[in-house]
Design a protein around this motif. Structure first.
Motif, PDB file in Angstrom:
ATOM      1  N   UNK A 128       0.849  -1.199   0.000  1.00 19.91           N
ATOM      2  CA  UNK A 128       0.000   0.000   0.000  1.00 19.91           C
ATOM      3  C   UNK A 128       0.883   1.247   0.000  1.00 19.91           C
ATOM      4  N   UNK A 129       1.914   1.269   0.842  1.00 24.19           N
ATOM      5  CA  UNK A 129       2.804   2.428   0.939  1.00 24.19           C
ATOM      6  C   UNK A 129       3.517   2.702  -0.389  1.00 24.19           C
ATOM      7  N   UNK A 130       3.835   1.657  -1.129  1.00 22.01           N
ATOM      8  CA  UNK A 130       4.523   1.811  -2.408  1.00 22.01           C
ATOM      9  C   UNK A 130       3.561   2.100  -3.561  1.00 22.01           C
ATOM     10  N   UNK A 131       2.274   2.149  -3.272  1.00 24.53           N
ATOM     11  CA  UNK A 131       1.296   2.433  -4.308  1.00 24.53           C
ATOM     12  C   UNK A 131       0.957   1.239  -5.185  1.00 24.53           C
ATOM     13  N   UNK A 132       1.387   0.051  -4.785  1.00 21.09           N
ATOM     14  CA  UNK A 132       1.103  -1.155  -5.563  1.00 21.09           C
ATOM     15  C   UNK A 132      -0.233  -1.790  -5.180  1.00 21.09           C
ATOM     16  N   UNK A 133      -0.836  -1.278  -4.129  1.00 20.76           N
ATOM     17  CA  UNK A 133      -2.164  -1.712  -3.689  1.00 20.76           C
ATOM     18  C   UNK A 133      -2.822  -0.521  -3.013  1.00 20.76           C
ATOM     19  N   UNK A 134      -4.119  -0.590  -2.846  1.00 20.13           N
ATOM     20  CA  UNK A 134      -4.886   0.472  -2.192  1.00 20.13           C
ATOM     21  C   UNK A 134      -5.378  -0.007  -0.830  1.00 20.13           C
ATOM     22  N   UNK A 135      -5.619   0.943   0.058  1.00 16.42           N
ATOM     23  CA  UNK A 135      -6.228   0.590   1.343  1.00 16.42           C
ATOM     24  C   UNK A 135      -7.528  -0.172   1.116  1.00 16.42           C
ATOM     25  N   UNK A 136      -8.254   0.175   0.064  1.00 15.36           N
ATOM     26  CA  UNK A 136      -9.530  -0.480  -0.223  1.00 15.36           C
ATOM     27  C   UNK A 136      -9.356  -1.949  -0.638  1.00 15.36           C
ATOM     28  N   UNK A 137      -8.123  -2.373  -0.897  1.00 21.20           N
ATOM     29  CA  UNK A 137      -7.831  -3.771  -1.216  1.00 21.20           C
ATOM     30  C   UNK A 137      -7.666  -4.614   0.043  1.00 21.20           C
ATOM     31  N   UNK A 138      -7.738  -3.973   1.200  1.00 16.64           N
ATOM     32  CA  UNK A 138      -7.479  -4.659   2.465  1.00 16.64           C
ATOM     33  C   UNK A 138      -8.707  -4.600   3.372  1.00 16.64           C
ATOM     34  N   UNK A 139      -8.662  -5.384   4.423  1.00 17.54           N
ATOM     35  CA  UNK A 139      -9.668  -5.315   5.476  1.00 17.54           C
ATOM     36  C   UNK A 139      -9.072  -5.852   6.761  1.00 17.54           C
ATOM     37  N   UNK A 140      -9.720  -5.552   7.859  1.00 17.45           N
ATOM     38  CA  UNK A 140      -9.353  -6.134   9.147  1.00 17.45           C
ATOM     39  C   UNK A 140     -10.290  -7.299   9.403  1.00 17.45           C
ATOM     40  N   UNK A 141      -9.719  -8.464   9.667  1.00 18.90           N
ATOM     41  CA  UNK A 141     -10.505  -9.653   9.992  1.00 18.90           C
ATOM     42  C   UNK A 141      -9.902 -10.275  11.239  1.00 18.90           C
ATOM     43  N   UNK A 142     -10.723 -10.367  12.272  1.00 14.97           N
ATOM     44  CA  UNK A 142     -10.250 -10.863  13.568  1.00 14.97           C
ATOM     45  C   UNK A 142      -9.029 -10.088  14.045  1.00 14.97           C
ATOM     46  N   UNK A 143      -9.065  -8.777  13.784  1.00 15.97           N
ATOM     47  CA  UNK A 143      -8.014  -7.892  14.259  1.00 15.97           C
ATOM     48  C   UNK A 143      -6.737  -7.898  13.444  1.00 15.97           C
ATOM     49  N   UNK A 144      -6.726  -8.583  12.306  1.00 17.13           N
ATOM     50  CA  UNK A 144      -5.516  -8.654  11.485  1.00 17.13           C
ATOM     51  C   UNK A 144      -5.787  -8.063  10.106  1.00 17.13           C
ATOM     52  N   UNK A 145      -4.779  -7.352   9.586  1.00 11.91           N
ATOM     53  CA  UNK A 145      -4.871  -6.779   8.250  1.00 11.91           C
ATOM     54  C   UNK A 145      -4.705  -7.893   7.225  1.00 11.91           C
ATOM     55  N   UNK A 146      -5.631  -7.950   6.279  1.00 14.04           N
ATOM     56  CA  UNK A 146      -5.612  -9.001   5.261  1.00 14.04           C
ATOM     57  C   UNK A 146      -5.992  -8.412   3.911  1.00 14.04           C
ATOM     58  N   UNK A 147      -5.667  -9.157   2.859  1.00  9.75           N
ATOM     59  CA  UNK A 147      -6.159  -8.813   1.540  1.00  9.75           C
ATOM     60  C   UNK A 147      -7.647  -9.095   1.527  1.00  9.75           C
TER      61      UNK A 147
END
Length: 145
Positions: free
Chosen positions: A41-60
């Motif tokens: 995400x930081x490098x611009x190769x993915x967006x925050x909207x490509x991720x989610x929090x599931x059971x407290x963990x960041x995931x695709x």
């Protein structure tokens, strides 16, 4: 040459499906690499909207996989990937999983799975073999043999 395969299941909620099937099979959900995701995400190769929090963990957001617990260090072992798709399931599966109950009583396995959201569809037999056809929480057919 032998190939390894993974089974891919289209899902409305892949992370919940992965959790359900991991518990059902006694497998584990694959761990997430939150640092890698943040870096993409930081490098611009993915967006925050490509991720989610599931059971407290960041995931695709697009999917989650499960694997045999004993195979945690080997990426080529049995694996089921649950991937997000926009459309709902509308027809019978062309492929399904058979959950082999082994020495456990099939009726007890059925009751346990129903208590966790599975649906009993029908019972069938052929010769000395019998099975229950079930549906997982998203309606995907599977059998208990």
């Amino acid at each position: 040459m032998a190939y390894s395969i993974q089974i891919v299941v289209d899902s409305a909620d892949p992370h919940t499906q992965a959790d359900w099937w991991a518990e059902t099979l006694g497998w584990e959900t694959e761990p997430t690499d939150e640092g890698f995701i943040r870096n993409m995400v930081a490098r611009g190769l993915a967006q925050e909207s490509d991720t989610l929090l599931h059971r407290g963990k960041l995931m695709w957001k697009s999917g989650a996989a499960i694997r045999v617990v004993d195979d945690a260090e080997h990426r080529e072992g049995p694996r089921i990937l649950f991937q997000s798709v926009p459309e709902a399931k509308t027809v019978k599966n062309r492929l399904h999983l058979d959950v082999r109950a082994g020495d456990e009583d099939k009726a007890e396995v059925r009751a346990r799975l129903e208590s966790r959201g599975a649906t009993f569809l029908w019972e069938a037999s052929e010769g000395p073999y019998s099975w229950y056809t079930m549906a997982d929480p998203e309606g995907n057919e599977f059998c208990i043999t």
